[in-house]
Design a protein around this motif. Sequence first.
Motif, mmCIF file in Angstrom:
data_model
loop_
_atom_site.group_PDB
_atom_site.id
_atom_site.type_symbol
_atom_site.label_atom_id
_atom_site.label_comp_id
_atom_site.label_asym_id
_atom_site.label_seq_id
_atom_site.Cartn_x
_atom_site.Cartn_y
_atom_site.Cartn_z
ATOM 1 N N ARG A 585 0.833 -1.208 0.000
ATOM 2 C CA ARG A 585 0.000 0.000 0.000
ATOM 3 C C ARG A 585 0.867 1.258 0.000
ATOM 4 O O ARG A 585 0.525 2.264 -0.631
ATOM 5 N N ARG A 586 1.980 1.190 0.700
ATOM 6 C CA ARG A 586 2.905 2.326 0.718
ATOM 7 C C ARG A 586 3.453 2.590 -0.680
ATOM 8 O O ARG A 586 3.588 3.738 -1.105
ATOM 9 N N MET A 587 3.730 1.529 -1.389
ATOM 10 C CA MET A 587 4.211 1.652 -2.763
ATOM 11 C C MET A 587 3.165 2.374 -3.623
ATOM 12 O O MET A 587 3.499 3.268 -4.422
ATOM 13 N N GLN A 588 1.898 2.006 -3.457
ATOM 14 C CA GLN A 588 0.828 2.636 -4.224
ATOM 15 C C GLN A 588 0.674 4.115 -3.860
ATOM 16 O O GLN A 588 0.474 4.957 -4.733
ATOM 17 N N MET A 589 0.784 4.422 -2.554
ATOM 18 C CA MET A 589 0.651 5.809 -2.107
ATOM 19 C C MET A 589 1.786 6.683 -2.641
ATOM 20 O O MET A 589 1.599 7.865 -2.911
ATOM 21 N N MET A 590 2.950 6.099 -2.826
ATOM 22 C CA MET A 590 4.098 6.839 -3.350
ATOM 23 C C MET A 590 4.032 6.996 -4.867
ATOM 24 O O MET A 590 4.896 7.636 -5.474
ATOM 25 N N GLY A 591 3.009 6.397 -5.471
ATOM 26 C CA GLY A 591 2.873 6.492 -6.930
ATOM 27 C C GLY A 591 3.831 5.593 -7.681
ATOM 28 O O GLY A 591 4.095 5.802 -8.867
ATOM 29 N N ILE A 592 4.351 4.571 -6.988
ATOM 30 C CA ILE A 592 5.280 3.628 -7.620
ATOM 31 C C ILE A 592 4.493 2.437 -8.141
ATOM 32 O O ILE A 592 3.762 1.777 -7.391
ATOM 33 N N GLN A 593 4.625 2.166 -9.432
ATOM 34 C CA GLN A 593 3.866 1.094 -10.054
ATOM 35 C C GLN A 593 4.449 -0.268 -9.669
ATOM 36 O O GLN A 593 5.635 -0.530 -9.878
ATOM 37 N N PRO A 594 3.633 -1.157 -9.087
ATOM 38 C CA PRO A 594 4.124 -2.506 -8.754
ATOM 39 C C PRO A 594 4.582 -3.250 -10.003
ATOM 40 O O PRO A 594 4.081 -3.021 -11.109
ATOM 41 N N THR A 595 5.535 -4.135 -9.827
ATOM 42 C CA THR A 595 6.063 -4.932 -10.929
ATOM 43 C C THR A 595 5.486 -6.346 -10.879
ATOM 44 O O THR A 595 4.754 -6.708 -9.950
ATOM 45 N N VAL A 596 5.831 -7.146 -11.880
ATOM 46 C CA VAL A 596 5.423 -8.555 -11.889
ATOM 47 C C VAL A 596 5.945 -9.253 -10.644
ATOM 48 O O VAL A 596 5.248 -10.082 -10.032
ATOM 49 N N GLN A 597 7.177 -8.891 -10.236
ATOM 50 C CA GLN A 597 7.749 -9.496 -9.027
ATOM 51 C C GLN A 597 6.938 -9.117 -7.784
ATOM 52 O O GLN A 597 6.736 -9.959 -6.900
ATOM 53 N N THR A 598 6.485 -7.874 -7.719
ATOM 54 C CA THR A 598 5.681 -7.436 -6.568
ATOM 55 C C THR A 598 4.469 -8.342 -6.390
ATOM 56 O O THR A 598 4.214 -8.867 -5.301
ATOM 57 N N PHE A 599 3.723 -8.521 -7.474
ATOM 58 C CA PHE A 599 2.508 -9.335 -7.403
ATOM 59 C C PHE A 599 2.830 -10.806 -7.131
ATOM 60 O O PHE A 599 2.124 -11.474 -6.375
ATOM 61 N N SER A 600 3.889 -11.311 -7.747
ATOM 62 C CA SER A 600 4.216 -12.729 -7.552
ATOM 63 C C SER A 600 4.615 -13.009 -6.112
ATOM 64 O O SER A 600 4.215 -14.030 -5.536
ATOM 65 N N PHE A 601 5.401 -12.108 -5.494
ATOM 66 C CA PHE A 601 5.794 -12.309 -4.093
ATOM 67 C C PHE A 601 4.562 -12.346 -3.195
ATOM 68 O O PHE A 601 4.457 -13.189 -2.292
ATOM 69 N N LEU A 602 3.615 -11.428 -3.443
ATOM 70 C CA LEU A 602 2.396 -11.383 -2.632
ATOM 71 C C LEU A 602 1.554 -12.641 -2.824
ATOM 72 O O LEU A 602 1.007 -13.196 -1.860
ATOM 73 N N ILE A 603 1.445 -13.109 -4.063
ATOM 74 C CA ILE A 603 0.659 -14.323 -4.331
ATOM 75 C C ILE A 603 1.289 -15.527 -3.644
ATOM 76 O O ILE A 603 0.593 -16.341 -3.022
ATOM 77 N N TYR A 604 2.611 -15.655 -3.745
ATOM 78 C CA TYR A 604 3.298 -16.757 -3.064
ATOM 79 C C TYR A 604 3.055 -16.696 -1.559
ATOM 80 O O TYR A 604 2.860 -17.725 -0.902
ATOM 81 N N GLY A 605 3.086 -15.478 -1.011
ATOM 82 C CA GLY A 605 2.861 -15.322 0.424
ATOM 83 C C GLY A 605 1.475 -15.751 0.837
ATOM 84 O O GLY A 605 1.296 -16.516 1.805
ATOM 85 N N TYR A 606 0.457 -15.278 0.127
ATOM 86 C CA TYR A 606 -0.930 -15.661 0.438
ATOM 87 C C TYR A 606 -1.145 -17.159 0.211
ATOM 88 O O TYR A 606 -1.856 -17.823 0.970
ATOM 89 N N SER A 607 -0.542 -17.680 -0.840
ATOM 90 C CA SER A 607 -0.705 -19.097 -1.160
ATOM 91 C C SER A 607 -0.138 -19.981 -0.066
ATOM 92 O O SER A 607 -0.716 -21.026 0.272
ATOM 93 N N SER A 608 1.004 -19.578 0.509
ATOM 94 C CA SER A 608 1.625 -20.383 1.571
ATOM 95 C C SER A 608 0.719 -20.475 2.797
ATOM 96 O O SER A 608 0.831 -21.412 3.584
ATOM 97 N N LEU A 609 -0.185 -19.510 2.951
ATOM 98 C CA LEU A 609 -1.141 -19.508 4.068
ATOM 99 C C LEU A 609 -2.531 -19.956 3.631
ATOM 100 O O LEU A 609 -3.478 -19.907 4.422
ATOM 101 N N GLN A 610 -2.648 -20.365 2.339
ATOM 102 C CA GLN A 610 -3.927 -20.798 1.756
ATOM 103 C C GLN A 610 -4.995 -19.708 1.838
ATOM 104 O O GLN A 610 -6.191 -19.988 1.983
ATOM 105 N N ARG A 611 -4.560 -18.473 1.719
ATOM 106 C CA ARG A 611 -5.494 -17.338 1.740
ATOM 107 C C ARG A 611 -5.839 -16.966 0.300
ATOM 108 O O ARG A 611 -5.431 -15.940 -0.229
ATOM 109 N N TYR A 612 -6.609 -17.830 -0.341
ATOM 110 C CA TYR A 612 -6.895 -17.668 -1.764
ATOM 111 C C TYR A 612 -7.844 -16.503 -2.038
ATOM 112 O O TYR A 612 -7.782 -15.905 -3.115
#
Length: 715
Positions: A585-612
């Motif tokens: 969220r801080r990245m978004q507030m700073m106007g910095i566009q997330p990258t493919v890596q940003t989204f993939s890291f978050l998906i891996y994190g949620y997936s490891s906790l089964q938070r689909y």
Amino acid sequence: MALISTRKVFLKPCIVKSCLHGFVMASANQKTALISYHGGELLVEKSFRRFQVINVFCKQNQFVNFKPFSSSTKPESIGWEVSSHAVLLRKLEVSLEYHQVDEAWVTFNDFKSLYGFPRDSLVSRLITELSYSSDPHWLQKACTLVLEILKEKSSLLKTEILTKLALSLARAQMPIPASIILRVMLERENMPPVSVLQLIVLHMVKSEIGTYLASNFLIQICDYVLRLSEKRSELKKMMKPDTMIFNLVLDACVRFKSYLKGQEILEWMSQTNVIADAHSIIIISQIYEINGLRDEIKKLKDHIDRVSAAFVCHYQRFYDCLLNLHFKFDDLDAAAKLLLDMNGSWGSIPSKKTREEMQKPYLVSIGSQNLRAGLKIQIVPELLQKDSVIKVEDKTELVIFKNGKLLPTNRALAKLIHCYKRDQRIAKLSKVLLSMQKDFQTLGESNLCSDVIDACIRLGWLETAHDVLENTEAAGFPVGLTAYMSLLTAYYSQGMFKEAEALLRQIRKAGLVSNLSGEIVASAGLLETTGNMSSSVSESDLADFLVEEVREEEKVIPSMIYKLNASIYFFCKAKMMGDALRTYRRMQMMGIQPTVQTFSFLIYGYSSLQRYRDITVLWGDIKRSMKSRNIVLSRDLYELLLMNFIRGGYFERVTEVVGYMKEHNMYTDKWMYKSEFLKLHKNLYKGVKASEARNEVQRKRLEFVQTFRKWVDID
């Protein structure tokens, strides 16, 4: 010759086609057919002499109850069941013996339509014969036949036969059917020997789709091996992939820019306790570099720095990756330190370690080092596989190996100079250059500081050139008259007379010239030193790289993106998703566009906790980024989303992702998606009709599930 008798016998069309092929012919003297098929009946019209020829053939091939004449008007039945069975089998054997693939295939299908599969040995010989063909047409038929046998009589399929077919398909660059055969073998727990599997993977990863399928298959093997109980340790040991297979797949992931998949593969390497050798480390460092994981490479560096002098050249690419990341993170001090430390203590102190000790694995953590349950990968920096087919490219941009030393390229120097100048840290730059100059002088290279001064003059950075010159002289490293005269000439040409006079006083003080006016010195120096200066600069493309760095500055990704992504990765690995989300969220507030890596890291994190469900929310952000064209998704990320939506049962989202992949003409590994579905949702809405849905929500979900089942060919 007149016809003596006409005989009618009732036959099936396929019998006529197969058993009597070649006997529908004309005699040498007349065109009267011996055997013809008309109106659903076999008509045999023959003279006595010609009938005898056929009768001999019939007896040899066990045709029974075939008599030349009959006074009865009632047709007599003939034992075609026995005779056609024998003839077809004999014909199939002969075709296979003489490698007549076309004939063998037709005969096999005729036999199967009448009697089912022939004996096991003939089926195996047919598949083998098709496997040895270089024609993709026959190889595909072999694959289709295997799948057909699998449904009807799977006991016919032997491991050796399937192994030959998989290898032939891979060699023919048919990775899709090759992966199907490998997966059939995995399901049967009859994998090829590791040495053969290496060859199959070697051929598969020559193409992008082959790499994609080989990666998924390797993940499936690892998952299968990990789920085997300890009681089946022998099978576990036999099926476990080795370092070479991982290296082949990881290297292909780098070549085809599948870096997220590569990241996943190396984590499976850790989970299966496969040792990473020197080649693995180089490939892993490239994956880490592209994914912006500097801290992960730094953990490896602690061990790479200790390798013996003989291995220094091998790790040129490793230091190139780490140096590049230092620049991406805008960490100039770290970049400078790496340049100074690259040749630290190699060879200065003889190693007292034995060969056995050098082959002992080190454990390197993946993610946070403080996690008790965190992954650790085993590395042996001085281990190289014998007869390795992996050839790590020597292509590096920032580091070269020359005369036993690792040195910065002119591109690396240009990055360093440009960044230090941008930050107005010229004194620090001079100090770094002077320290590096010792290595350059040892190798008989040109004067590094003089080259930098000349390059700065060419770009019009006269103040920077003057500062470096003064710092170099103050440190006791004379730069020579050429550098002074070049700078003096530049001052006069730009009308900077005050600076020129000050420089002239320095020249006189240094005892290089005396009692001459500045104009005369400048003009004389210009005539006298132009040749030397131009030859010196022409030998070095440092100035050209500096120009390129200045031009490309606006295109460089801001270092803050790498820093924020690194934080998100750390939090996701530590399963601290609240902190990861706040950073996002801080990245978004700073106007910095997330990258493919940003989204993939978050998906891996949620997936490891089964938070689909959280991934479905993230999918909304991803779609908005795609719509505004701020991001172009890779197939790796689409697949990551697809697998997690299947696991979570969000089949509407599955349909969406599949649609995007079709839109971008991306190949989809349906076999893997089908396996995941059957593992988790085998009986979901099975046999349920739309009319049986309790409400609109359930009806729609049923529709999406049925669409998916149809897409992966389950029903």
